[in-house]
Write a protein that holds these residues in place. Structure first.
Motif, short mmCIF file in Angstrom:
data_model
loop_
_atom_site.label_atom_id
_atom_site.label_comp_id
_atom_site.label_asym_id
_atom_site.label_seq_id
_atom_site.Cartn_x
_atom_site.Cartn_y
_atom_site.Cartn_z
N THR A 89 6.74 -15.51 -61.45
CA THR A 89 8.00 -14.85 -61.12
C THR A 89 8.08 -13.51 -61.83
OG1 THR A 89 9.08 -16.99 -60.92
CG2 THR A 89 10.51 -15.08 -61.16
N GLY A 90 8.46 -12.49 -61.09
CA GLY A 90 8.73 -11.18 -61.69
C GLY A 90 10.20 -11.06 -61.97
N LYS A 91 10.52 -10.65 -63.19
CA LYS A 91 11.93 -10.46 -63.54
C LYS A 91 12.05 -9.50 -64.71
CE LYS A 91 11.83 -14.83 -65.97
NZ LYS A 91 12.41 -16.13 -66.07
N ALA A 92 12.97 -8.60 -64.59
CA ALA A 92 13.33 -7.66 -65.66
C ALA A 92 12.14 -7.22 -66.50
CB ALA A 92 14.42 -8.25 -66.54
N TRP A 93 11.15 -6.68 -65.84
CA TRP A 93 10.03 -6.01 -66.47
C TRP A 93 9.06 -6.93 -67.20
CZ3 TRP A 93 14.88 -3.62 -68.31
CH2 TRP A 93 15.44 -2.82 -67.31
N ARG A 94 8.89 -8.14 -66.65
CA ARG A 94 7.84 -9.04 -67.17
C ARG A 94 7.47 -10.04 -66.09
NH1 ARG A 94 10.58 -13.94 -69.18
NH2 ARG A 94 12.77 -13.46 -69.19
N TRP A 95 6.27 -10.58 -66.23
CA TRP A 95 5.81 -11.66 -65.35
C TRP A 95 5.91 -12.96 -66.12
CZ3 TRP A 95 5.41 -10.41 -60.52
CH2 TRP A 95 5.02 -9.13 -60.14
N THR A 96 6.36 -13.99 -65.45
CA THR A 96 6.44 -15.31 -66.08
C THR A 96 5.62 -16.27 -65.26
OG1 THR A 96 8.67 -14.83 -66.85
CG2 THR A 96 7.99 -17.13 -66.86
N PRO A 97 4.57 -16.87 -65.78
CA PRO A 97 4.01 -16.70 -67.12
C PRO A 97 3.28 -15.37 -67.25
CG PRO A 97 2.62 -18.16 -65.83
CD PRO A 97 3.81 -17.84 -64.98
N GLY A 98 3.16 -14.90 -68.48
CA GLY A 98 2.54 -13.61 -68.73
C GLY A 98 1.03 -13.68 -68.84
N VAL A 99 0.51 -14.82 -69.27
CA VAL A 99 -0.94 -15.01 -69.40
C VAL A 99 -1.32 -16.27 -68.65
CG1 VAL A 99 -2.85 -15.32 -70.99
CG2 VAL A 99 -0.95 -13.86 -71.64
N ILE A 100 -2.32 -16.14 -67.77
CA ILE A 100 -2.77 -17.26 -66.95
C ILE A 100 -4.26 -17.45 -67.19
CG2 ILE A 100 -3.06 -18.06 -64.58
CD1 ILE A 100 -0.74 -16.03 -63.90
N HIS A 101 -4.66 -18.69 -67.49
CA HIS A 101 -6.08 -19.02 -67.68
C HIS A 101 -6.55 -19.81 -66.47
CE1 HIS A 101 -6.83 -17.81 -71.88
NE2 HIS A 101 -5.53 -18.00 -72.01
N GLY A 159 12.45 -0.30 -62.16
CA GLY A 159 13.45 0.06 -63.16
C GLY A 159 12.84 0.80 -64.33
N MET A 160 13.64 0.91 -65.38
CA MET A 160 13.32 1.77 -66.50
C MET A 160 12.05 1.37 -67.25
SD MET A 160 16.00 3.11 -69.38
CE MET A 160 16.65 1.49 -69.63
N VAL A 161 11.75 0.10 -67.41
CA VAL A 161 10.58 -0.33 -68.18
C VAL A 161 9.48 -0.85 -67.23
CG1 VAL A 161 9.87 -1.63 -70.23
CG2 VAL A 161 12.24 -0.97 -69.97
N HIS A 162 9.47 -0.35 -66.01
CA HIS A 162 8.50 -0.74 -64.99
C HIS A 162 7.06 -0.60 -65.49
CE1 HIS A 162 6.18 -0.54 -61.28
NE2 HIS A 162 5.82 0.67 -61.61
N HIS A 163 6.79 0.47 -66.21
CA HIS A 163 5.43 0.74 -66.67
C HIS A 163 4.90 -0.31 -67.64
CE1 HIS A 163 8.04 2.40 -69.75
NE2 HIS A 163 7.04 2.22 -70.59
N ALA A 164 5.77 -1.08 -68.26
CA ALA A 164 5.34 -2.08 -69.23
C ALA A 164 5.27 -3.48 -68.64
CB ALA A 164 6.30 -2.09 -70.42
N MET A 165 5.44 -3.62 -67.33
CA MET A 165 5.43 -4.94 -66.67
C MET A 165 3.98 -5.33 -66.39
SD MET A 165 7.71 -6.11 -63.49
CE MET A 165 7.66 -7.77 -62.88
N ILE A 166 3.35 -5.92 -67.39
CA ILE A 166 1.92 -6.25 -67.30
C ILE A 166 1.71 -7.70 -67.70
CG2 ILE A 166 -0.38 -5.72 -68.19
CD1 ILE A 166 0.64 -2.87 -68.73
N GLY A 167 0.92 -8.42 -66.91
CA GLY A 167 0.51 -9.78 -67.24
C GLY A 167 -1.01 -9.83 -67.25
N GLN A 168 -1.56 -11.02 -67.45
CA GLN A 168 -3.01 -11.15 -67.50
C GLN A 168 -3.46 -12.43 -66.81
OE1 GLN A 168 -4.03 -11.14 -71.65
NE2 GLN A 168 -4.33 -8.93 -71.69
#
Length: 177
Positions: A89-101, A159-168
């Motif tokens: 899920t994408g929400k407020a400038w982060r991906w949940t979960p942020g790290v996927i193995h 939005g404002m912190v779009h550039h920091a929306m990074i997951g792995q």
């Protein structure tokens, strides 16, 4: 000659007529631009399929909440011998979960949604790219054939912190058999 303007009556009549013609021309141009804009929007919506009239597209307003609940666990669910499902899920400038193995060579099905605004789900170095829409669950399958770290980025300005929306996505080496 006319009294105050310094123009002859012919010049005054000519300028008055020219002003009427210019106003009519400007009104015509504005109307044509408005019609062109509406026609372009109609063409894009209907010819590119942005409005779907079939049963293949399903919007469920409660899907985002269900997907958020599934994604907050941060688990990769094994769905077969060499296949996995990931709810993200994408929400407020982060991906949940942020790290996927995931293991190398496994087919991974990503179920992607958003809980707030449009986000672009892209895994760099792969052809995986779709739009995360609130209330809509998008799916995409991909098989990771090499180990490494793949970044998940948002490629839709959100939005404002779009550039920091990074997951792995971390692709682990396959266990020795």
């Amino acid at each position: 000659m006319s009294g105050d303007s310094g123009m002859t009556p012919f010049d005054e009549a000519f300028h008055a007529s020219a002003e009427r013609h210019e106003r009519a021309f400007i009104v015509c141009v504005i109307v044509m631009m408005a019609l062109l804009t509406v026609a372009t929007m109609f063409y894009v919506v209907h010819d590119f399929g942005l409005v779907t009239t079939t049963q293949s597209f399903h919007s469920d307003p409660t899907a985002a909440e269900r997907e958020v609940a599934a994604a907050d666990t941060g688990r990769v669910v094994k769905t077969g011998p060499n296949s996995y499902a990931v709810h993200i899920t994408g929400k407020a400038w982060r991906w949940t979960p942020g790290v996927i193995h995931v293991p190398e060579g496994a087919e991974v099905t990503f179920y992607v949604t958003s809980s707030d605004v449009l986000h672009g789900f892209e895994i760099q170095g792969t052809p995986v790219n779709l739009t995360a829409v609130p209330g809509v669950v998008g799916t995409v399958k991909y098989t990771f054939h090499r180990t490494g770290v793949f970044r998940i980025i948002c490629n839709e300005y959100c939005g404002m912190v779009h550039h920091a929306m990074i997951g792995q996505v971390i692709v682990d080496a396959r266990a020795a058999e």
